[in-house]
Enzyme design. Structure first.
Site, PDB file in Angstrom:
ATOM      1  N   ASN A 182      37.469  49.319  39.849  1.00 52.47           N
ATOM      2  CA  ASN A 182      37.380  47.953  38.995  1.00 52.47           C
ATOM      3  C   ASN A 182      38.994  47.709  38.968  1.00 52.47           C
ATOM      4  O   ASN A 182      39.088  46.330  38.557  1.00 52.47           O
ATOM      5  CB  ASN A 182      37.187  48.443  37.530  1.00 52.47           C
ATOM      6  CG  ASN A 182      35.694  48.616  37.206  1.00 52.47           C
ATOM      7  OD1 ASN A 182      34.854  47.899  37.346  1.00 52.47           O
ATOM      8  ND2 ASN A 182      35.159  49.751  36.518  1.00 52.47           N
ATOM      9  N   HIS A 212      47.989  54.282  41.495  1.00 49.52           N
ATOM     10  CA  HIS A 212      47.725  52.734  41.904  1.00 49.52           C
ATOM     11  C   HIS A 212      48.953  52.170  42.199  1.00 49.52           C
ATOM     12  O   HIS A 212      50.017  51.935  41.576  1.00 49.52           O
ATOM     13  CB  HIS A 212      47.101  51.999  40.669  1.00 49.52           C
ATOM     14  CG  HIS A 212      45.950  52.705  40.150  1.00 49.52           C
ATOM     15  ND1 HIS A 212      44.706  52.485  40.426  1.00 49.52           N
ATOM     16  CD2 HIS A 212      45.933  53.457  38.867  1.00 49.52           C
ATOM     17  CE1 HIS A 212      43.700  53.172  39.662  1.00 49.52           C
ATOM     18  NE2 HIS A 212      44.712  53.759  38.647  1.00 49.52           N
TER      19      HIS A 212
END
Length: 256
Positions: A182, A212
């Site tokens: 997502n 990330h």
């Protein structure tokens, strides 16, 4: 007191429930019927357990999706057509361009939560001046990739060092890894789009964090951002920060 509808009753929903601001109450929880007894045991008569948002006869101040891309596809359009405010954590659902267009034109108010990544505001600002390249990389433990399409691309039990197992567009990543990617969709929607945002997915047996990394280049210059977050105890596929972005949406609601 603001009243919200929660879609989902899994690990992320529980994290939101635990941290809910005092000025916000849950009025409805949409979940599988097998969860309804647990919902009633937790909340008594204060919360209605529903199998569909459309069974609600009142108007929530906010509908907070904490379930899955499938839930967004199943319920999102009807929620917005009612004129309600829908906040989505499973942004990967918008990799389906037809669904994205239906949601954007359904009415109501659609909010895409920042989820497990930071820097989306800077990315969106950079887009105004012209973005040239956006690359997103996700590095997670083998446990975080189990039960996903990753198992068809790499032997998670045999990984001994950090390894890239997927490279492609954000649209491909969101479609193939609906429970894990997502963030890739969130980055794409805030930047240069699903097809031009490049995504690299890694498995790292030495980490217990979800890392990330975002690299952005454009007319403005460039920036590099790395966020190393802890996964939810109840769901290693999901970062704690993603749940906290949903909590933030509730706190912003309370301030209105």
């Amino acid at each position: 007191m603001k009243k919200i509808m929660l879609i989902g009753y899994g690990a992320m929903a529980q994290a939101v429930i635990e941290r809910l601001p005092a000025q916000v109450a849950i009025g409805w929880i949409v979940a599988r019927e097998s969860h309804h007894d647990a919902i009633r045991a937790q909340f008594g008569d204060a919360v209605l357990a529903l199998t569909s948002p459309m069974a609600c006869t009142d108007t929530p101040d906010l509908v907070l999706e904490c379930a899955s891309q499938q839930a967004v596809a199943q319920y999102g359009e009807e929620i917005l057509q009612r004129g309600w405010h829908l906040a989505v954590i499973s942004t990967g659902a918008l990799a389906d361009s037809a669904l994205e267009q239906r949601l954007l034109h359904a009415g109501g108010k659609l909010t895409l939560l920042s989820g497990a990544v930071a820097g989306i505001d800077g990315l969106s600002a950079a887009r105004e001046g012209g973005l040239e390249r956006v690359t997103y990389q996700s590095r997670k433990s083998p446990a975080s990739w189990r039960g996903s399409y990753a198992e068809q691309l790499i032997d998670l039990n045999a990984v001994s060092e950090a390894q890239v197992f997927f490279e492609g567009s954000a649209r491909e990543a969101a479609r193939l890894f609906p429970a894990n990617a997502n963030v890739a969709a969130t980055v794409a929607l805030g930047g240069i789009g699903m097809d031009d945002t490049r995504v690299r997915l890694m498995v790292d047996p030495a980490t217990k964090r979800n890392t990330h990394t975002l690299h952005v280049e454009g007319v403005f210059g460039e920036f590099h951002l790395e966020l190393s977050g802890l996964p939810l105890a109840g769901n290693p596929k999901t970062s704690t920060l993603a749940a906290l972005s949903a909590v933030r949406a509730c706190r912003e609601l309370a301030r209105r």
